[in-house]
Motif scaffolding. Structure first.
Motif, PDB file in Angstrom:
ATOM      1  N   ALA A 329     -68.465  98.983 -30.842  1.00 50.17           N
ATOM      2  CA  ALA A 329     -67.083  98.612 -31.136  1.00 50.17           C
ATOM      3  C   ALA A 329     -66.836  97.135 -30.367  1.00 50.17           C
ATOM      4  O   ALA A 329     -66.408  96.239 -30.975  1.00 50.17           O
ATOM      5  N   PRO A 330     -67.512  96.976 -29.209  1.00 49.05           N
ATOM      6  CA  PRO A 330     -67.106  95.604 -28.740  1.00 49.05           C
ATOM      7  C   PRO A 330     -67.859  94.407 -29.341  1.00 49.05           C
ATOM      8  O   PRO A 330     -67.385  93.262 -29.687  1.00 49.05           O
ATOM      9  N   PHE A 331     -69.037  94.597 -29.941  1.00 54.87           N
ATOM     10  CA  PHE A 331     -69.655  93.726 -30.847  1.00 54.87           C
ATOM     11  C   PHE A 331     -68.847  93.424 -32.204  1.00 54.87           C
ATOM     12  O   PHE A 331     -68.747  92.221 -32.501  1.00 54.87           O
ATOM     13  N   ILE A 336     -65.169  90.112 -35.280  1.00 54.84           N
ATOM     14  CA  ILE A 336     -63.686  89.594 -35.679  1.00 54.84           C
ATOM     15  C   ILE A 336     -63.047  88.681 -35.122  1.00 54.84           C
ATOM     16  O   ILE A 336     -62.304  87.736 -35.962  1.00 54.84           O
ATOM     17  N   ARG A 337     -63.219  88.511 -33.800  1.00 55.45           N
ATOM     18  CA  ARG A 337     -62.553  87.472 -33.021  1.00 55.45           C
ATOM     19  C   ARG A 337     -63.022  86.242 -33.531  1.00 55.45           C
ATOM     20  O   ARG A 337     -62.275  84.920 -33.462  1.00 55.45           O
TER      21      ARG A 337
END
Length: 344
Positions: A329-331, A336-337
């Protein structure tokens, strides 16, 4: 006639092929690491001795052959199944958020497994896998009907909401059935329900392995038509694609891959969502490359999740299905960012 992306030059194909080979080779050290790490750490020398000259009286050798080696193979096959299924689902629905977990297919397979346990009372995967396929198919049908999947390219939110609703409903049923069932059912399904590969032996491997082989053969045929249909059903039809056949075969392949992986490992979400997006940034939209890259990246992610789950609370374990969300999820959010996630 089907429409494919512009044919890459020989150098581009060689570059993609070399990159795919490197990614495949990356699986080997991760699989080897999974043989060393666990509630009992086993040194590389002992692992090599167990693989080359197994001693049935040596406890470490028995752990390698009866637990960790089949577990590694199941993670490889199951992860690849989920990655390819996610890529197929995203292409079929033209929805960047689609994957077997978000659209209820995994939840349907899990509900089918629990139902099968109560009906036949057998914990053999060869028996309850058929209930997993039936549950996955029923969930996919409900989501397609409620979400109007044929219109998903114009209204993707409705499809995702339908999948979320079905997932929550079936997930609640699965949890309730496990908690309310006999103690032996609860014990056998407790780790499975978290997407854990702990305790899996060789009897669990043939199902995801056969599903992966059959799914790969189907993808050889589907790659061309999907290159056309992702541009729209009307354009695909104009280019000579048999839309009903492509739609039906793709759905059957998704059900086969997701159902087999869920039966072997339990419901594992996110892997099939993240891997195709990463693959798309590397390989582009051509399904001839997108599908194999998705399978490889999903395998890497699941192996990492399984290894991390053995380390963070050692000597206990956290299911790979839980750890895959923590790792991926963080990756995925970072992609996306930075605007790296390719659209469909």
């Amino acid at each position: 006639m089907t429409l494919s992306p512009p044919r890459p030059t020989l150098s581009h194909r060689a570059h993609r092929g070399a990159l795919l080979a490197v990614c495949v080779l990356l699986i080997l050290p991760l699989a080897a690491l999974s043989l060393f790490i666990g509630s009992r750490t086993i040194g590389p020398g002992t692992v090599m001795e167990a693989l080359l000259h197994a001693d049935p009286t040596n406890d470490d050798h028995l752990v390698i052959w009866n637990s960790r080696l089949p577990r590694a193979f199941i993670a490889v096959c199951g992860g690849a199944c989920l990655g390819v299924a996610g890529a197929l689902m995203q292409s079929l629905t033209r929805n960047a958020l689609a994957e077997p977990g978000t659209l209820g297919v995994n939840a349907g397979a899990a509900a089918g497994v629990v139902t099968g346990l109560f009906i036949v009372g057998s914990t053999s995967i060869a028996v309850y896998v058929w209930f997993a396929f039936a549950g996955a198919a029923l969930a996919a049908l409900l989501v397609h009907r409620l979400g109007r999947a044929h219109e998903a390219g114009q209204n993707s939110v409705r499809l995702v909401l339908a999948g979320a609703g079905i997932s929550v409903t079936l997930g609640s049923f699965t949890t309730l059935a496990i908690l309310a069932g006999p103690s032996e059912v609860f014990s056998s399904m407790r780790s499975w329900a978290t997407g854990s590969i702990e305790g899996r032996d060789w009897s669990y491997l043939p199902i995801p392995a056969v599903a992966l082989v059959v799914g790969a053969l189907a993808c050889v045929y589907l790659a061309g038509p999907l290159n056309s249909t992702t541009l729209g059903a009307d354009l695909g039809r104009a280019l000579g694609v048999n839309i009903p056949l492509t739609w039906g075969l793709t759905n059957l392949t998704i059900i086969l891959l997701a159902g087999a992986a869920t039966a072997a490992m339990g419901p594992v979400s996110f892997v099939g969502l993240a891997a195709p997006h990463v693959a798309r940034t590397v390989a582009g939209p051509d399904h001839r490359w997108l599908l194999p890259f998705s399978g490889v990246f999903a395998t890497i992610l699941l192996l990492l999740a399984d290894i991390a789950g053995r380390v963070v609370v050692a000597p206990s374990e956290i299911g790979a299905g839980i750890m895959s969300a923590f790792i991926g999820a963080p990756f995925f959010i970072g992609l996306i960012r930075r605007g790296k996630v390719a659209g469909l």
